[in-house]
Design an enzyme around this catalytic site. Structure first.
Site, PDB file in Angstrom:
ATOM      1  N   GLY A 145       0.811  -1.215   0.000  1.00  0.00           N
ATOM      2  CA  GLY A 145       0.000   0.000   0.000  1.00  0.00           C
ATOM      3  C   GLY A 145       0.841   1.260   0.000  1.00  0.00           C
ATOM      4  O   GLY A 145       2.041   1.234   0.328  1.00  0.00           O
ATOM      5  N   ASN A 146       0.238   2.357  -0.412  1.00  0.00           N
ATOM      6  CA  ASN A 146       0.929   3.653  -0.372  1.00  0.00           C
ATOM      7  C   ASN A 146      -0.074   4.790  -0.385  1.00  0.00           C
ATOM      8  O   ASN A 146      -1.210   4.642  -0.844  1.00  0.00           O
ATOM      9  CB  ASN A 146       1.960   3.786  -1.509  1.00  0.00           C
ATOM     10  CG  ASN A 146       1.585   3.015  -2.750  1.00  0.00           C
ATOM     11  OD1 ASN A 146       0.713   3.449  -3.495  1.00  0.00           O
ATOM     12  ND2 ASN A 146       2.193   1.859  -2.960  1.00  0.00           N
ATOM     13  N   THR A 202       8.725   3.298   0.609  1.00  0.00           N
ATOM     14  CA  THR A 202       8.630   1.902   0.196  1.00  0.00           C
ATOM     15  C   THR A 202       9.248   1.034   1.296  1.00  0.00           C
ATOM     16  O   THR A 202      10.093   1.491   2.063  1.00  0.00           O
ATOM     17  CB  THR A 202       9.366   1.714  -1.155  1.00  0.00           C
ATOM     18  OG1 THR A 202       9.088   0.408  -1.639  1.00  0.00           O
ATOM     19  CG2 THR A 202      10.872   1.899  -1.041  1.00  0.00           C
ATOM     20  N   GLY A 203       8.774  -0.196   1.402  1.00  0.00           N
ATOM     21  CA  GLY A 203       9.421  -1.173   2.271  1.00  0.00           C
ATOM     22  C   GLY A 203       9.161  -1.027   3.751  1.00  0.00           C
ATOM     23  O   GLY A 203       9.933  -1.539   4.559  1.00  0.00           O
ATOM     24  N   SER A 245       7.394   2.874  -4.402  1.00  0.00           N
ATOM     25  CA  SER A 245       7.726   2.429  -5.759  1.00  0.00           C
ATOM     26  C   SER A 245       6.565   2.695  -6.721  1.00  0.00           C
ATOM     27  O   SER A 245       6.724   2.609  -7.932  1.00  0.00           O
ATOM     28  CB  SER A 245       8.053   0.935  -5.738  1.00  0.00           C
ATOM     29  OG  SER A 245       6.958   0.216  -5.186  1.00  0.00           O
ATOM     30  N   GLU A 246       5.383   3.017  -6.173  1.00  0.00           N
ATOM     31  CA  GLU A 246       4.198   3.269  -7.009  1.00  0.00           C
ATOM     32  C   GLU A 246       3.960   4.769  -7.221  1.00  0.00           C
ATOM     33  O   GLU A 246       2.856   5.166  -7.606  1.00  0.00           O
ATOM     34  CB  GLU A 246       2.954   2.655  -6.364  1.00  0.00           C
ATOM     35  CG  GLU A 246       2.947   1.150  -6.324  1.00  0.00           C
ATOM     36  CD  GLU A 246       2.799   0.498  -7.679  1.00  0.00           C
ATOM     37  OE1 GLU A 246       2.754   1.213  -8.705  1.00  0.00           O
ATOM     38  OE2 GLU A 246       2.738  -0.731  -7.706  1.00  0.00           O
ATOM     39  N   HIS A 289      -3.622   3.946  -2.123  1.00  0.00           N
ATOM     40  CA  HIS A 289      -3.592   2.655  -2.824  1.00  0.00           C
ATOM     41  C   HIS A 289      -3.473   1.545  -1.782  1.00  0.00           C
ATOM     42  O   HIS A 289      -2.623   1.616  -0.893  1.00  0.00           O
ATOM     43  CB  HIS A 289      -2.414   2.602  -3.792  1.00  0.00           C
ATOM     44  CG  HIS A 289      -2.129   1.211  -4.275  1.00  0.00           C
ATOM     45  ND1 HIS A 289      -3.079   0.449  -4.910  1.00  0.00           N
ATOM     46  CD2 HIS A 289      -1.023   0.430  -4.185  1.00  0.00           C
ATOM     47  CE1 HIS A 289      -2.559  -0.739  -5.197  1.00  0.00           C
ATOM     48  NE2 HIS A 289      -1.312  -0.776  -4.762  1.00  0.00           N
ATOM     49  N   HIS A 322      -4.711  -2.943  -0.880  1.00  0.00           N
ATOM     50  CA  HIS A 322      -5.119  -4.246  -1.397  1.00  0.00           C
ATOM     51  C   HIS A 322      -6.226  -4.805  -0.503  1.00  0.00           C
ATOM     52  O   HIS A 322      -6.041  -5.847   0.133  1.00  0.00           O
ATOM     53  CB  HIS A 322      -3.937  -5.223  -1.408  1.00  0.00           C
ATOM     54  CG  HIS A 322      -2.717  -4.741  -2.133  1.00  0.00           C
ATOM     55  ND1 HIS A 322      -1.449  -5.214  -1.869  1.00  0.00           N
ATOM     56  CD2 HIS A 322      -2.567  -3.825  -3.119  1.00  0.00           C
ATOM     57  CE1 HIS A 322      -0.576  -4.611  -2.663  1.00  0.00           C
ATOM     58  NE2 HIS A 322      -1.224  -3.751  -3.420  1.00  0.00           N
ATOM     59  N   HIS A 338      -4.540  -7.007  -8.721  1.00  0.00           N
ATOM     60  CA  HIS A 338      -3.627  -6.242  -7.872  1.00  0.00           C
ATOM     61  C   HIS A 338      -4.310  -5.607  -6.649  1.00  0.00           C
ATOM     62  O   HIS A 338      -4.025  -6.004  -5.528  1.00  0.00           O
ATOM     63  CB  HIS A 338      -2.934  -5.182  -8.748  1.00  0.00           C
ATOM     64  CG  HIS A 338      -1.960  -4.327  -8.018  1.00  0.00           C
ATOM     65  ND1 HIS A 338      -1.074  -3.496  -8.646  1.00  0.00           N
ATOM     66  CD2 HIS A 338      -1.753  -4.139  -6.700  1.00  0.00           C
ATOM     67  CE1 HIS A 338      -0.351  -2.857  -7.751  1.00  0.00           C
ATOM     68  NE2 HIS A 338      -0.743  -3.227  -6.552  1.00  0.00           N
TER      69      HIS A 338
HETATM   70 ZN   LIG Z   1      -0.178  -2.485  -4.734  1.00  0.00          ZN
END
Ligand SMILES: [Zn+2]
Length: 223
Positions: free
Chosen positions: A29-30, A45-46, A77-78, A97, A99, A160
């Site tokens: 997620g982001n 990220t991460g 990364s997105e 974002h 899931h 995704h």
């Molecule tokens: Zn994703």
């Protein structure tokens, strides 16, 4: 307007909510927020989005280049996907974002959320299309969502997850929550013999209410 530090704290709070509600696993997620024409705050990220503190949050320009990042944190990364939303939707100031379990299940099964099954989902989201599959972190996802950005405030990403956006961070998060709740209800009603959908007339009246409320964002009712 909230200070940069306040916005960073809000991003951490929303990260905690998406993690606590099982909308992301592990470091998935982001989240990003537009703070000026060329400055954006985003999650790194991460890291788990459930346990962030303000110093985790990175600042990038409109191309996703780092302006500021503490302790070696790197922007999501997105970030290209987020920047595509901001470019195409000047009214949007925040992107989420995640899931979420049920919504992502629909995105994997290739079933769009189009059934009008409850008033809130119809008013808030209308229907939720699925953007074609794209490899994460490449230009494929920005390209895939392109067709939907002008008409919807939430979109499923094939195989995704989900993407939502609004003029405020809380608004973008609430769309994600509504989207997942809608997907859960649709899934459950399918197990119970299939949903009894609202009629076209009932949907039209809900669209009318949305217009009367003067709700911001884009919605199939505007088409
Ligand atoms: Zn994703």
């Amino acid at each position: 307007m909230a200070s940069e530090f306040e916005v960073k704290k809000q991003i951490c709070e929303i990260g905690r909510r998406i993690y606590d509600r099982g909308m992301v696993a592990s470091n998935d997620g982001n989240i990003s927020v537009r703070i000026s024409d060329n400055e954006y705050l985003c999650t790194p990220t991460g890291v788990s989005k459930g346990f962030m503190t303000p110093e985790y949050i990175c600042k990038v320009d409109s191309h996703g280049n780092v302006i500021q990042a503490d302790n070696g944190y790197k922007p999501s990364s997105e970030i290209k996907m987020h920047m595509k939303v901001y470019r195409d939707r000047p009214d949007v100031n925040a992107v989420v974002h995640a899931h979420p379990l049920y919504a992502t299940g629909f995105a994997i099964a290739g079933i769009e959320l189009t059934a009008p099954i409850m008033p809130e989902a119809v008013i808030t989201l209308g229907s939720v299309p699925i953007a074609e599959y794209g490899t994460p972190s490449t230009e494929e996802i920005p390209n895939a969502i392109s067709d939907y950005l002008q008409h919807y405030d939430a979109v499923l990403l094939a195989n995704h997850g989900a993407l939502s956006y609004a003029n405020t961070l809380l608004g973008a998060y609430h769309k994600m929550e509504s989207l997942e709740f809608y997907a859960q209800l649709l899934y459950i009603s399918k197990q119970l013999g299939g949903p009894k959908e609202l009629t076209q007339e009932q949907v039209k009246r809900l669209y009318e209410i949305r217009r009367q409320f003067g709700m911001t964002g884009r919605h199939p009712a505007d088409l």
